[in-house]
Design a protein around this motif. Structure first.
Motif, PDB file in Angstrom:
ATOM      1  N   TYR A 317       6.373   5.383   8.997  1.00 44.27           N
ATOM      2  CA  TYR A 317       7.758   5.628   8.547  1.00 44.27           C
ATOM      3  C   TYR A 317       8.358   4.372   7.922  1.00 44.27           C
ATOM      4  O   TYR A 317       8.928   4.395   6.843  1.00 44.27           O
ATOM      5  CB  TYR A 317       8.632   6.063   9.726  1.00 44.27           C
ATOM      6  N   ARG A 319       6.711   1.774   6.917  1.00 47.93           N
ATOM      7  CA  ARG A 319       5.931   1.405   5.740  1.00 47.93           C
ATOM      8  C   ARG A 319       6.397   2.208   4.539  1.00 47.93           C
ATOM      9  O   ARG A 319       6.601   1.673   3.445  1.00 47.93           O
ATOM     10  CB  ARG A 319       4.448   1.658   6.015  1.00 47.93           C
ATOM     11  N   ALA A 320       6.583   3.505   4.752  1.00 45.24           N
ATOM     12  CA  ALA A 320       7.011   4.366   3.647  1.00 45.24           C
ATOM     13  C   ALA A 320       8.343   3.879   3.101  1.00 45.24           C
ATOM     14  O   ALA A 320       8.511   3.689   1.886  1.00 45.24           O
ATOM     15  CB  ALA A 320       7.129   5.807   4.134  1.00 45.24           C
ATOM     16  N   ALA A 321       9.283   3.617   4.009  1.00 48.55           N
ATOM     17  CA  ALA A 321      10.619   3.202   3.567  1.00 48.55           C
ATOM     18  C   ALA A 321      10.532   1.907   2.762  1.00 48.55           C
ATOM     19  O   ALA A 321      11.168   1.761   1.714  1.00 48.55           O
ATOM     20  CB  ALA A 321      11.525   3.007   4.770  1.00 48.55           C
ATOM     21  N   SER A 323       7.845   0.574   1.273  1.00 48.18           N
ATOM     22  CA  SER A 323       7.105   0.673   0.021  1.00 48.18           C
ATOM     23  C   SER A 323       7.947   1.384  -1.023  1.00 48.18           C
ATOM     24  O   SER A 323       7.745   1.228  -2.216  1.00 48.18           O
ATOM     25  CB  SER A 323       5.781   1.402   0.246  1.00 48.18           C
ATOM     26  N   LEU A 324       8.931   2.167  -0.565  1.00 47.68           N
ATOM     27  CA  LEU A 324       9.828   2.827  -1.524  1.00 47.68           C
ATOM     28  C   LEU A 324      10.958   1.882  -1.924  1.00 47.68           C
ATOM     29  O   LEU A 324      11.897   2.285  -2.592  1.00 47.68           O
ATOM     30  CB  LEU A 324      10.402   4.098  -0.926  1.00 47.68           C
ATOM     31  N   GLY A 325      10.906   0.641  -1.476  1.00 44.06           N
ATOM     32  CA  GLY A 325      11.850  -0.365  -1.953  1.00 44.06           C
ATOM     33  C   GLY A 325      13.016  -0.635  -1.038  1.00 44.06           C
ATOM     34  O   GLY A 325      13.901  -1.429  -1.364  1.00 44.06           O
ATOM     35  N   SER A 326      13.022  -0.006   0.166  1.00 43.60           N
ATOM     36  CA  SER A 326      14.123  -0.313   1.080  1.00 43.60           C
ATOM     37  C   SER A 326      13.971  -1.747   1.577  1.00 43.60           C
ATOM     38  O   SER A 326      12.866  -2.234   1.780  1.00 43.60           O
ATOM     39  CB  SER A 326      14.094   0.650   2.252  1.00 43.60           C
ATOM     40  N   ALA A 331      16.126  -0.694   6.456  1.00 45.70           N
ATOM     41  CA  ALA A 331      15.054   0.195   6.887  1.00 45.70           C
ATOM     42  C   ALA A 331      14.944   0.179   8.406  1.00 45.70           C
ATOM     43  O   ALA A 331      14.800   1.220   9.058  1.00 45.70           O
ATOM     44  CB  ALA A 331      13.723  -0.249   6.271  1.00 45.70           C
TER      45      ALA A 331
ATOM     46  N   TYR B   7       3.879  -4.830  -1.418  1.00 44.44           N
ATOM     47  CA  TYR B   7       5.334  -4.762  -1.611  1.00 44.44           C
ATOM     48  C   TYR B   7       6.065  -5.795  -0.766  1.00 44.44           C
ATOM     49  O   TYR B   7       7.273  -5.918  -0.820  1.00 44.44           O
ATOM     50  CB  TYR B   7       5.858  -3.339  -1.299  1.00 44.44           C
TER      51      TYR B   7
END
Lengths: 420, 283, 349
Positions: A317, A319-321, A323-326, A331, B7
Motif C-alpha cells: 500500500y 509502496r503504491a502510494a 510510487s504514484l508520487g505521494s 502517505a 522513486y
C-alpha cells in the motif's frame, strides 16, 4: 459420531423433532461439560481474588471500630441534640469507658478514629486517657464528668462530641467524601475540604500516566516500524532487545535507574565529564525519575502490540502510494497510520492503564513529588493505618481502571492481548 | 550498498537511515540501563557508582564480595529459597487450574464465555495495590496473612490470566474432533484430557506456567502486604534494600536475575518454535 | 507427573512453614547499628542457644507494629524501638508489659534495678542504648568550618545545599523551633499549642525546597557520602561509624541534638513471648550492651559503661548532654498522631 449429533443449534432447527430434542440435550450436556471445566478455577478466583476486592469495597464504607470500643457512650449520645455540651451523665459514662480503654490499651484506636473527624483531637483523647488511668473507679462513676473536664477543657465543647458520635457510625460515606476532598457540614451539605490533596493527586497521576503513554508511543512507534519492516531474522534478533527488559525483574530495572540517576550516578558523571554541567543535577527522587523509569519499564507493552499489527500491514500500500508520487509524510499519515491504529490504541491503553495503578517505581525513585495515587493508598495502608480511607481511594481507582478496561475491551478486545 | 526503489529521493533514503538510527537509539535506551548494573555489581567499594579505579580498569577495583555476601547472608538465602518455593507452587496451582479452565473456555458451547473470560483475566488489569489491600483485608480473616499458603494463593491468582491466554492460544489450533474421537472410543473425559489434549497443548501449558512463575517471582506489592519476615522473597528484599540501605549486594542479585531472565527468554523462544512446528503454522 | 510435583511443592511449603514457626524475628534499624547488634547480641545468642533468629530492618515509627496489631497478624517478636515512639506503642498496646525482675544482674553483681539507668527500665521495654539525633556535614562542602548550630542548619543563605531529614515530624519540629530561637526547655510546651506547631511548620517551610527526605537512619550516611545532601540529620552512631571505619570526611554537630534511649520491646500478642524475653535478657547483659560502643552509643547499664575506654566516652551522647534536649516520649505519644497527619499534609502542599 459425536461431531454430527453435536452440530450447532442453528442446523438443528431443520431436523426432525426427536433429533432436535436430542441435539438440544447434547448441547446442554456440552455446555455443562465446558462449564464444569471452568468451575474449579472460577471458584478459586472468586475466593482468592474477587472476594478480596469485594471486601475492600465493603471496607470503604464500613468501620465498626468506635461502635465496638464505646457502645455505651454512643448509646447515651443518641438523645443529645448536638447543640450544647452533652449532659454530665453522658460525660461520666464516657469517662468510665475511656478509663477501661486506657487499661485495655485501646484508647489510641479511639483517639485516631475521632481525630479523623476533628483533627487535633487525638492528643486530647490520649492525654485524657493517660490521666484517667490513674483515677479511682468509685470517684469516676460519681464525678467522671468533672474529671474529664479537668483533664482537658476540650471536653466542654460540643464539637468533640459531634465528632465522637459521627465516628461511631458503622456505615458511612465519609471516607469517599474525604477521598474526593469533600466534607459534610453539620447541616448535611457537602462542601470542599480546607486541604485539597486527593483530587490533585488523581489529576497528577492521570497526567503522569498520559506523559508516559505519549513517551512510550514516541519511542515505541519508530522502533516497531523498523522491526516490522526488517527481515524476519533481523526482526527476531531485535525482538530479543525488547523482550529482555520485558522479562527482567521490575526491581532490577528500577535498581538500574537508581544507579543511573543518583547524584554521583552514571548519568551525572557522564554529564560532568562531558562538561555539560558543573554541579550534578538532581535527578533521582523526582517526578522526572518516575516518568523516565516507568517509560523504560512500560515501553515493551507499547512495542509488542504495535509490532504485531504493523507486521500484518501489507507494505505494497505504502509502496503504491509512494510510487504514484505521494510524499512520504502524507502517505504515512493517510495510509499507514490508520492501518496501525489498532496496535497503537491497544498499546496506548495498556500502558495508560498500567501506569495509572503503578506503585513500586514511584515509591523507590519518585521522592516526594513523583508519587502517584497508589503510593498514597499504600501510605494509608501501612503508615497512617487509615484502612477505610485507603479502601475508598482504592475503590475510586478501581472504578477508573474498570472504565478504562471497558474502553479497552470495546476498542481492542481483552482476548487479544498477546505476549512475546 | 542497499538498493532502493527508483522513486526514492535523497530524502526518502535519509528518512530510512534516520528511522534506523532512531530505532537503535530506542533499543539502546531499552537495554543499556539493564546492562549498566552488571559491571557495577563487581564494585569493590560499597557504592552504587563507578569508582575511578573501575573506570581505569584496575583489577583491584573489582571484586566478588557482593556475590559472596548474597551467598552467605541468611536473609538473601532465605529470600532466594522463598522466591523459588512460592513461585513454583503458585505456578503449578495456576497452571493446573488455568489449563483445565482454558479447555472449557475454548469450547464453542461455553456459557457466559465473554463475562467469565473477562473475570478470569481481571487480575492482570486491576492495579496491584488494590489487590494487595483487598487481600490483606480478606485473607486476614482466614489467617492467611504471613503464611506461605496465603502468598501462594495470591500469586496463583495473578498467574492465572497468563495461563489462560497462552493455553487458549494453543487450543485455538487444536482440533476438537480429537477430543470427541477419544470420548466416542469410550475413554472418560479425564483420561482423554490427560492422554490426548495435554500432550498436544503442552508447549502452551509450559509457557503459561513459566509466565505464572515469573509473575510470582517478580511480584513485590502483594508480598509487601501479605508476607511476614519469614516469607521474604528476592524482590521484597531488594525493595527494602533500595529503601533502607543501598549497597551493591542488590546489584549482584540484580545481575543474577538478568542472567535468569535471559535463560527464561531462551526457553520461551524454544517453546514458541516447537509450538509453531506442532501446529504447523510458523516457519 | 504434575500431580507429584504439586504434592512435592505443598510438602515443601508445609515443611518450610513448620521450620519457620521456630524462628524468632528480631527487628531493628539496620546499617552500622544493626551490624553492631548482630555482632554483640544476635550472633553470641545464636551461638549460645542454637536459636534461629531472623534479624529484620525497619525504619522506626509505630505504623508497622500498629498494622500487625490491628490486623491480628503479629509477625515480629522482638523490636528495637526509640523511646520517642515507645510511650505510644506501649499505651496503645502494640508492645507488651515487661516484668523487670526477670533481668539478670550486671556482671559486677549489681542488681538489674540499680544497674540500669532509671529511664532505661520502661514499663514496656528494657534499655539498650543512649543515642542522639545530631546533624553532620561534609567537610569539603563548606568553606570555614561549615554550619555549627541548628540555626545554621536552617540558614540556606549562609550554608547553601541540600539537607537530608528523616521523613517524620519527630525531631524536625523540635529543631525548627530551636532554630527559630525557642529556648530548649520550652520546645515541647510550645509544640503542644497550635501557634507553636504553625511556627515550626513556617520555619520548616524556609528550607522545604532544600530538603531531601529519607526513611531510615541507614540512608543518612549514604546521602552524605554520595553527595545527595551536604548536611544530614542522623543518629550519631551512623556518622561516627562512617568516620571511624571508612574515613568519611564528615563533621558532627552536637548543637541542639535530641537525645533519646532505645529499648528492646516484645510485640504484644506474639506466640513466642518466652523466647523473646529470653533474647532480651541476653542482649541487655553487661557485655553485649558494652559492644554498642562500636557505633558510639552509650550502654544503659552502669556496669557496661564502666567497661568503656575514656576516648570512647567523649564521643557518646552522654558527653554532650548540656548541648541538647531530651526527646519527650509522652509528648509524642499524645501528639504523634495529629502532628503526623499535619506533617504529611504539609509535605503534600
Amino acid at each position: 459420531m459425536a461431531e454430527i449429533t453435536a452440530a450447532p443449534p442453528r442446523a438443528a432447527r431443520r431436523l426432525a423433532p426427536e433429533d432436535a430434542r436430542n441435539a438440544a440435550r447434547e448441547v446442554r450436556a456440552q455446555r455443562l461439560r465446558a462449564f464444569l471445566f471452568v468451575t474449579p478455577l472460577l471458584a478459586f478466583i472468586l475466593f482468592a481474588f474477587v472476594a478480596p476486592i469485594a471486601s475492600m469495597l465493603f471496607r470503604s464504607a464500613y468501620n465498626p471500630t468506635v461502635a465496638d470500643l464505646v457502645p455505651a457512650t454512643l448509646e447515651a449520645l443518641e438523645d443529645w441534640d448536638g447543640e450544647a455540651r452533652p449532659p454530665d451523665a453522658v460525660l461520666t459514662r464516657f469517662a468510665v469507658d475511656l478509663k477501661r480503654l486506657a487499661e485495655e490499651r485501646t484508647s489510641g484506636q479511639l483517639a485516631e478514629e475521632v481525630n479523623r473527624y476533628l483533627p487535633g483531637t487525638s492528643s486530647v483523647v490520649k492525654s485524657t486517657a493517660r490521666s484517667l488511668r490513674r483515677a479511682d473507679d468509685a470517684a469516676l462513676a460519681e464525678g467522671g464528668a468533672n474529671l474529664l473536664l479537668e483533664a482537658d477543657d476540650a471536653w466542654g465543647e460540643p464539637g468533640i462530641w459531634r465528632a465522637l458520635r459521627k465516628s461511631g457510625q458503622v456505615y458511612t460515606a465519609s471516607y469517599y467524601l474525604t477521598a474526593l476532598d469533600l466534607e459534610m457540614t453539620r447541616d448535611g451539605t457537602i462542601q470542599p475540604r480546607d486541604t485539597q490533596i486527593y483530587l490533585k493527586l488523581y489529576g497528577k497521576t492521570l497526567w503522569m500516566a498520559l506523559i508516559i503513554t505519549v513517551l512510550t508511543l514516541v519511542l515505541g512507534y519508530p522502533l516497531a516500524f523498523h522491526m516490522a519492516h526488517s527481515s524476519t531474522a533481523h526482526a527476531n534478533f531485535l525482538m530479543v532487545f525488547v523482550l529482555l527488559p520485558f522479562w527482567t525483574s521490575l526491581l532490577v530495572r528500577t535498581t538500574s535507574w537508581i544507579a543511573l540517576l543518583q547524584t554521583n550516578g552514571v548519568v551525572n558523571s557522564t554529564l560532568i565529564t562531558l562538561g555539560l554541567t558543573r554541579d550534578p543535577l538532581e535527578l533521582l527522587y523526582t517526578q522526572f525519575a518516575t516518568i523516565i523509569a516507568m517509560t523504560h519499564i512500560l515501553l515493551p507493552f507499547m512495542v509488542l502490540p504495535l509490532y504485531s499489527v504493523m507486521r500484518g500491514i501489507d507494505p505494497s500500500y505504502m509502496r503504491a502510494a509512494m510510487s504514484l508520487g505521494s510524499r512520504p509524510i502524507p502517505a504515512f499519515l493517510r495510509i499507514y497510520l490508520p492501518m496501525s491504529l489498532p496496535g497503537l490504541s491497544a498499546g496506548a491503553l495498556l500502558v495508560f492503564i498500567i501506569s495509572v495503578g503503578y506503585y513500586i517505581t514511584p515509591a523507590l525513585v519518585g521522592g516526594t513529588d513523583g508519587q502517584m495515587i497508589s503510593n498514597i493508598i499504600a501510605f494509608h495502608m501501612q503508615q497512617s493505618n487509615n484502612w477505610e480511607l485507603a479502601a475508598a481511594l482504592g475503590s475510586l481507582l478501581l472504578f477508573l481502571i474498570v472504565a478504562l478496561y471497558w474502553l479497552y475491551d470495546r476498542f481492542v478486545g481483552a482476548g487479544n492481548i498477546k505476549f512475546g | 550498498m542497499r538498493r532502493f526503489p527508483e522513486y526514492f529521493t535523497i530524502w526518502h533514503i535519509a528518512g530510512h537511515y534516520g528511522l534506523r538510527l532512531v530505532a537503535w537509539l530506542v533499543l539502546a535506551f531499552l537495554i543499556l540501563p539493564i546492562l549498566v548494573i552488571v559491571p557495577l555489581s563487581f564494585n569493590a567499594e560499597p557504592f552504587f557508582t563507578f569508582t575511578p579505579g573501575m573506570l581505569a580498569l584496575e583489577p583491584e577495583a573489582y571484586s566478588l564480595r557482593w556475590y559472596q555476601e548474597v551467598a552467605t547472608d541468611q536473609r538473601w538465602t532465605l529470600a532466594i529459597r522463598n522466591s523459588f518455593l512460592i513461585g513454583i507452587a503458585a505456578a503449578l496451582l495456576a497452571t493446573l487450574l488455568g489449563t483445565v479452565a482454558a479447555v472449557g473456555l475454548a469450547s464453542p458451547w461455553m456459557p457466559f464465555k465473554r463475562l467469565i473470560t473477562a473475570l478470569l483475566l481481571s487480575p492482570m488489569i486491576v492495579p496491584l495495590i488494590i489487590i494487595a489491600a483487598g487481600m490483606f483485608f480478606f485473607y486476614t480473616s482466614f489467617g492467611l496473612v504471613g503464611t506461605y499458603l496465603g502468598l501462594i494463593i495470591a500469586h496463583a491468582a495473578l498467574g492465572v490470566p497468563f495461563v489462560i491466554i497462552t493455553v487458549t492460544a494453543t487450543l485455538a489450533g487444536f482440533d476438537r474432533s480429537l477430543f470427541n474421537a477419544g470420548l466416542s472410543l469410550g475413554a472418560s473425559p479425564v483420561k482423554v484430557f490427560w492422554d490426548v489434549v495435554i500432550p498436544l497443548i503442552r508447549p502452551g501449558v509450559i509457557s503459561g506456567g513459566l509466565f505464572a512463575f515469573v509473575t510470582s517471582f517478580d511480584e513485590v506489592v502483594l508480598v509487601l502486604f501479605l508476607a511476614g519476615p519469614e516469607q521474604r522473597t528476592i524482590p521484597r528484599q531488594m525493595f527494602s534494600g533500595l529503601r533502607e540501605q543501598i549497597n551493591p549486594t542488590i546489584l549482584a542479585v540484580a545481575t543474577l536475575l538478568v542472567v535468569l531472565s535471559i535463560a527464561l527468554l531462551l526457553t520461551l523462544e524454544v517453546l514458541r518454535r516447537r509450538s509453531e512446528r506442532l501446529r504447523g503454522t510458523g516457519a | 507427573m504434575k500431580h507429584r510435583s504439586l504434592l512435592l511443592a505443598s510438602a515443601l511449603a508445609l515443611g518450610a512453614q513448620g521450620a519457620a514457626a521456630q524462628d524468632l524475628t528480631v527487628t531493628s534499624f539496620g546499617g552500622a547499628y544493626g551490624a553492631a547488634q548482630k555482632e554483640h547480641m544476635i550472633d553470641p545468642y545464636v551461638a549460645e542457644t542454637g536459636a534461629n533468629i531472623l534479624f529484620e530492618d525497619y525504619g522506626g515509627g509505630v505504623a508497622e507494629m500498629k498494622a500487625q496489631s490491628e490486623s491480628g497478624n503479629i509477625q515480629w517478636d522482638v523490636v528495637d524501638i526509640e523511646v520517642i515512639d515507645l510511650e505510644r506503642a506501649c499505651s496503645e498496646g502494640y508492645v507488651a508489659v515487661i516484668d523487670h525482675s526477670i533481668l539478670p544482674p550486671g556482671d559486677d553483681g549489681t542488681p538489674a534495678e540499680e544497674d540500669f539507668i532509671p529511664e532505661a527500665l520502661h514499663e514496656c521495654g528494657v534499655g539498650n542504648i543512649v543515642w542522639s539525633v545530631i546533624f553532620a556535614h561534609r567537610e569539603d562542602a563548606f568553606a570555614d568550618g561549615g554550619p555549627q548550630t541548628i540555626a545554621d542548619f536552617f540558614d540556606t543563605e549562609a550554608f547553601p545545599g541540600k539537607r537530608g531529614l528523616r521523613k517524620r515530624p519527630q525531631v524536625n519540629m523540635e529543631w525548627a523551633l530551636l532554630a527559630d530561637g525557642v529556648a530548649p526547655e520550652e520546645v515541647y510546651e510550645l509544640l503542644a499549642t497550635e501557634e507553636g506547631q504553625q511556627r515550626a511548620f513556617a520555619k520548616l517551610d524556609t528550607i522545604k525546597d532544600d530538603i531531601v527526605w529519607f526513611d531510615s537512619w541507614s540512608q543518612a550516611p549514604v546521602l552524605l557520602n554520595d553527595g545527595g545532601a551536604q548536611m544530614v540529620q542522623s543518629a550519631n552512631g551512623r556518622i561516627y561509624a562512617a568516620i571511624e571505619d571508612e574515613d568519611a570526611p564528615f563533621t558532627m554537630v552536637w548543637d541542639g541534638h535530641v537525645y533519646d534511649l532505645d529499648v528492646w520491646s516484645v510485640m504484644n500478642g506474639t506466640d513466642q513471648e518466652e523466647a523473646a524475653l529470653d533474647f532480651i535478657k541476653f542482649a541487655t547483659r553487661t557485655v553485649p550492651l558494652s559492644g554498642m560502643q562500636d557505633v558510639a552509643y552509650g550502654p544503659t547499664r552502669r556496669s557496661a559503661q564502666a567497661l568503656l575506654p575514656e576516648e570512647v566516652k567523649a564521643n557518646l551522647p552522654t558527653a554532650h548532654l548540656e548541648e541538647g534536649i531530651k526527646a519527650d516520649g509522652i509528648f509524642w505519644a499524645d501528639y504523634g498522631e495529629s502532628l503526623g497527619e499535619k506533617f504529611n499534609e504539609w509535605l503534600l502542599q
